[in-house]
Design an enzyme around this catalytic site. Structure first.
Site, short mmCIF file in Angstrom:
data_model
loop_
_atom_site.label_atom_id
_atom_site.label_comp_id
_atom_site.label_asym_id
_atom_site.label_seq_id
_atom_site.Cartn_x
_atom_site.Cartn_y
_atom_site.Cartn_z
N ASP A 68 0.85 -1.18 0.00
CA ASP A 68 0.00 0.00 0.00
C ASP A 68 0.90 1.24 0.00
O ASP A 68 2.10 1.14 0.24
CB ASP A 68 -0.89 -0.03 1.24
CG ASP A 68 -1.84 1.15 1.30
OD1 ASP A 68 -2.32 1.59 0.25
OD2 ASP A 68 -2.09 1.65 2.41
N LYS A 69 0.33 2.40 -0.27
CA LYS A 69 1.13 3.62 -0.28
C LYS A 69 0.93 4.43 1.01
O LYS A 69 1.86 4.60 1.79
CB LYS A 69 0.79 4.51 -1.48
CG LYS A 69 1.67 5.76 -1.58
CD LYS A 69 1.27 6.63 -2.73
CE LYS A 69 0.01 7.41 -2.42
NZ LYS A 69 0.19 8.43 -1.34
N GLU A 101 -9.08 13.87 7.06
CA GLU A 101 -10.13 14.67 7.69
C GLU A 101 -9.57 15.56 8.80
O GLU A 101 -9.91 16.74 8.91
CB GLU A 101 -11.21 13.75 8.26
CG GLU A 101 -12.12 13.14 7.21
CD GLU A 101 -13.32 12.45 7.84
OE1 GLU A 101 -13.23 12.10 9.05
OE2 GLU A 101 -14.34 12.28 7.16
N LYS A 107 -17.58 15.15 -0.19
CA LYS A 107 -16.16 15.23 -0.56
C LYS A 107 -15.69 13.83 -0.91
O LYS A 107 -16.19 12.83 -0.38
CB LYS A 107 -15.31 15.82 0.57
CG LYS A 107 -15.19 14.92 1.78
CD LYS A 107 -14.32 15.55 2.85
CE LYS A 107 -14.19 14.59 4.04
NZ LYS A 107 -13.48 15.18 5.17
N ASP A 152 -5.04 6.19 -4.57
CA ASP A 152 -4.83 7.60 -4.94
C ASP A 152 -4.98 7.82 -6.44
O ASP A 152 -4.91 6.90 -7.24
CB ASP A 152 -3.43 8.05 -4.50
CG ASP A 152 -3.36 8.28 -3.01
OD1 ASP A 152 -4.42 8.24 -2.37
OD2 ASP A 152 -2.25 8.48 -2.49
N ASP A 180 -1.19 -1.13 6.14
CA ASP A 180 -1.37 -0.62 7.50
C ASP A 180 -2.82 -0.41 7.89
O ASP A 180 -3.10 -0.10 9.06
CB ASP A 180 -0.63 0.72 7.64
CG ASP A 180 -1.32 1.84 6.89
OD1 ASP A 180 -1.68 1.62 5.71
OD2 ASP A 180 -1.51 2.91 7.47
#
Length: 759
Positions: free
Chosen positions: A17-18, A113, A177, A290, A403
């Protein structure tokens, strides 16, 4: 699984994952776009691009209508909770100067957030808390209260979240959003084109982007939306499908307000870790949700993509035919460029098309790419990608690291799952095989621990076959000389204790402590990982070698003793010949010594524990045999072994036979090792020579304290001096100042680089 440890030494693909894995997951607001105008934060003020803040008269900054609406949307569309200091509370949480309490702290499930709400607080629009269904914000000291009517929760398929509020004037408004790919197609007003350009610009800078929009409901529209939402939430069947349909109905005809860009910096030593994995022959795939511009920027900055790498793209494919044609073009391009390294970028929509009917073509392209980046990925898509590689014809060993909860499916699908203890909870850690604190520890886990685990297990398995072939074959050969009378060659006690006592401890200690190369050398030379890849130490050829060695040694044991004790040969001082049990004991004695010394030849990392169990096993066998054969045991039905071992040791010819047979067995193996080391050494063997010249090969105890001093250092120094391996005064092992000792790393293999002089 039982083979989990050695799989660490066979990993060919790493899926990572990033956010939170390669990055810190600590967001910092940088820029935003409001109604087609770019803004940046300067000293807590929202300033248009190209301007500098100037409030020299001391007056409060002024927000335009668009700016205020945008900040209101950001400060209200979230699930943030507030914690107050004991001296503060909601009643006294405002200061006269700016209406903000410095003792107020935000807590959020998503770092994005929290960063956005903190940014609006610095700019004058402060979220001050929720009381039941009432959300309160403070705009430069002026309080406004909104009634929270509905929350449309975030999910990975919609990639957005929304809230429906009732403003102080009674108007019903929706704030939403999410990712630009999920919001912009549903917008009908606002500066869509300019905002899209700004979002792409933010992404190229490596910023994480979110698009903000709103929708105002008429009384009739809200009544219909609320009714359908209530009906979907209370549905007894297909509730999730009903909710998804209602959410799509509500989140349409949106008015675009703007976009945000937050920065998430890379973790320490990410670039070095990825480069080490690449040198080790491991391909790294980054799977992220992303935007692809953001993902490419981060991949370039972390070293996943090189600047000289040819970046291929499989994005924005609309149909199966279009996707297949693009894959064919990419495959031809890769074949034409033989020298250039290629990197592949795939988005979630194109990946779904590729996996539907073109798996083989997609896999062909991916296998020829040095690095693959998958963006706009849903959690289940991550698991599908891992499964695709895992079930390919080559059957490579895969590792997944993440994570957050969105990485759980990927972690569970891979052969080895690694969870990082980050800021998104402990779901990934609880569902993983191993847990680490930072991505940089992955290199030590694979290159050091994986290397050690694999060589230990490989030798353990094959040595067990070897020593039991040595054990059983003489018994089989003996049947040809006793007319198949079922007479045993060994005494029943020896049959029982061979695998329990006489030969068990040396291989146990070997499989716990063996190190072919020092940990520091393994980390500094990642290419050594290639020597153990493709299951090289457990190949069929290696297995046949150990099996052949077992049979050849067994034949030497049996026939060597048989030649010595042939007919009419008197070996005892009184002229008597050895009997049946003496012959079996001679074979067993040679066998115990040989298989123990064979393991000693395979051992490279000698600790005081290895010395104790290796030589102690041989000594224990002799002591036990003397004790067992020197006493008449009343509970035994027969006394066949009484005084047999003493008579055997009283013969000089027997001692000569033991020495000759042991040397005959081990000498060819020693010659083979020397020959291959000189003529065709592996990279690992070359590294061992480097260690020897640098003085790293000196024995050290495995029980280390945090300051590097060993619990049994005195014993270790004495044994080193006796064996003449090196001068202990020339070598010191200490903890490096550059890489400090971490209290949560309990492994004995987390030693820092060795500071050693020439031995």
């Amino acid at each position: 699984t039982s083979d989990l440890n050695e799989e660490l030494g066979q990993v060919e693909y790493v899926f990572t994952d990033k956010t939170g894995t390669l990055t810190e997951n600590e967001m910092q607001f940088r820029e935003c776009s409001i109604n087609g105008v770019k803004y940046q934060e300067i000293n807590g003020k929202l300033v248009p691009e190209g301007m500098t803040e100037d409030f020299s008269d001391g007056s409060l900054p002024h927000l335009s209508g668009d700016e205020e609406l945008f900040l209101k949307a950001v400060s209200l569309c979230h699930t943030v909770q507030i914690s107050y200091d004991q001296t503060d509370g909601p009643g006294n949480s405002f200061r006269p100067a700016n209406g903000i309490s410095s003792q107020m702290e935000y807590y959020a499930s998503s770092p994005d957030e929290k960063a956005l709400v903190e940014a609006t607080k610095r700019m004058g629009v402060t979220f001050t808390g929720s009381k039941g269904a009432i959300m309160e914000i403070n705009i430069f000291g002026k309080s406004e209260k909104y009634k929270l009517l509905h929350v449309l929760e975030f999910d990975a398929n919609r990639r957005r979240m929304s809230v429906i509020l009732q403003s102080p004037s009674g108007e019903k408004v929706l704030f939403t959003k999410g990712a630009e790919s999920s919001i912009l197609p549903n917008t009908t007003g606002g500066e869509i084109h300019k905002t899209r350009l700004h979002v792409d610009e933010f992404a190229l800078k490596g910023l994480r982007t979110l698009v903000v929009a709103c929708r105002r409901f008429s009384a009739e529209e809200y009544k219909v939306a609320a009714s359908r939402l209530q009906e979907a939430r209370t549905a007894l069947q297909q509730r999730e499908e009903s909710l998804a349909e209602v959410f799509s109905f509500i989140e349409r005809d949106l008015q675009l307000l703007g976009a945000t860009g937050v920065e998430d910096r890379l973790q320490e030593k990410v670039q070095e870790t990825i480069e080490a994995l690449r040198l080790a022959g491991i391909k790294v795939w980054v799977l992220t949700g992303d935007k692809h511009e953001t993902a490419i920027s981060v991949s370039l900055s972390c070293g996943h993509f090189h600047r000289t790498m040819n970046i291929l793209e499989l994005i924005q494919q609309k149909s199966d035919n279009e996707c297949a044609e693009q894959l064919r073009r990419l495959a031809r391009r890769i074949k034409e460029d033989h020298v250039i390294q290629h990197g592949l970028v795939v988005d979630g929509a194109s990946l779904s098309l590729a996996l539907r009917e073109h798996e083989r073509l997609f896999m062909e392209v991916c296998r020829n790419c040095s690095a693959v980046l998958c963006c706009r990925m849903a959690p289940l898509q991550k698991a599908k990608v891992v499964r695709l590689l895992k079930t390919s014809p080559e059957k490579p060993i895969t590792l997944a690291i993440g994570d957050g909860a969105n990485d759980v499916s990927m972690i569970q699908e891979a052969h080895v799952g690694i969870g990082i203890m980050g800021k998104e909870g402990r779901q990934a850690v609880r569902n993983s095989d191993y847990a680490i604190a930072r991505f940089k520890f992955l290199s030590k886990l694979l290159l050091v621990h994986g290397h050690f685990y694999y060589i230990r297990i490989a030798t353990l398995v094959q040595y067990f076959f070897y020593k039991n072939v040595c054990f059983i074959t003489p018994q089989f050969l003996y049947q040809f000389f006793c007319l198949f009378s079922q007479q045993t060659l060994y005494d029943s006690v020896y049959l029982t204790l061979y695998n329990i006592c006489f030969t068990s401890l040396p291989i146990l200690v070997y499989s716990l402590f063996e190190q072919l190369v020092h940990p520091h050398v393994l980390q500094s030379k990642p290419a050594l990982y290639r020597d153990i890849s493709k299951n090289s130490l457990l190949s069929f050829k290696t297995f046949l070698y150990w099996t052949f060695l077992g049979f050849s040694h067994a034949f030497v044991f049996f026939f060597g003793s048989y030649v010595l004790m042939g007919e009419d040969t008197s070996l005892m001082g009184n002229g008597q010949m050895f009997g049946n049990w003496t012959f079996g004991t001679l074979v067993f004695t040679v066998m115990v010594i040989t298989v123990t010394l064979k393991l000693a030849l395979e051992t490279h990392f000698w600790t005081w524990v290895n010395h104790f169990v290796t030589w102690g096993s041989i000594v224990f066998y002799f002591i036990f045999s003397l004790f067992y054969g020197g006493i008449i045991w009343p509970f035994l039905h027969t006394q066949d072994m009484y005084f047999v071992f003493v008579q055997l040791l009283s013969s000089g010819s027997a001692w000569f036979a033991i020495i000759i047979i042991v040397i005959s067995c081990l000498f060819p193996d020693v010659i083979k090792k020397i020959f291959y080391r000189q003529v065709q050494p592996t990279n690992t063997q070359k590294a061992q020579l480097t260690e020897m010249y640098q003085g790293i090969s000196c024995m050290d105890s495995v029980c280390c304290f945090s300051d590097g001093e060993t619990a049994c250092a005195a014993v270790g120094r004495v044994v080193d001096q006796v064996m003449g391996r090196c001068d202990p005064s020339c070598v010191s092992r200490s903890w490096s100042d550059v890489e400090p000792f971490y209290s949560n790393d309990r492994s004995i293999l987390t030693l820092s680089p060795v500071e050693a002089a020439q031995c």
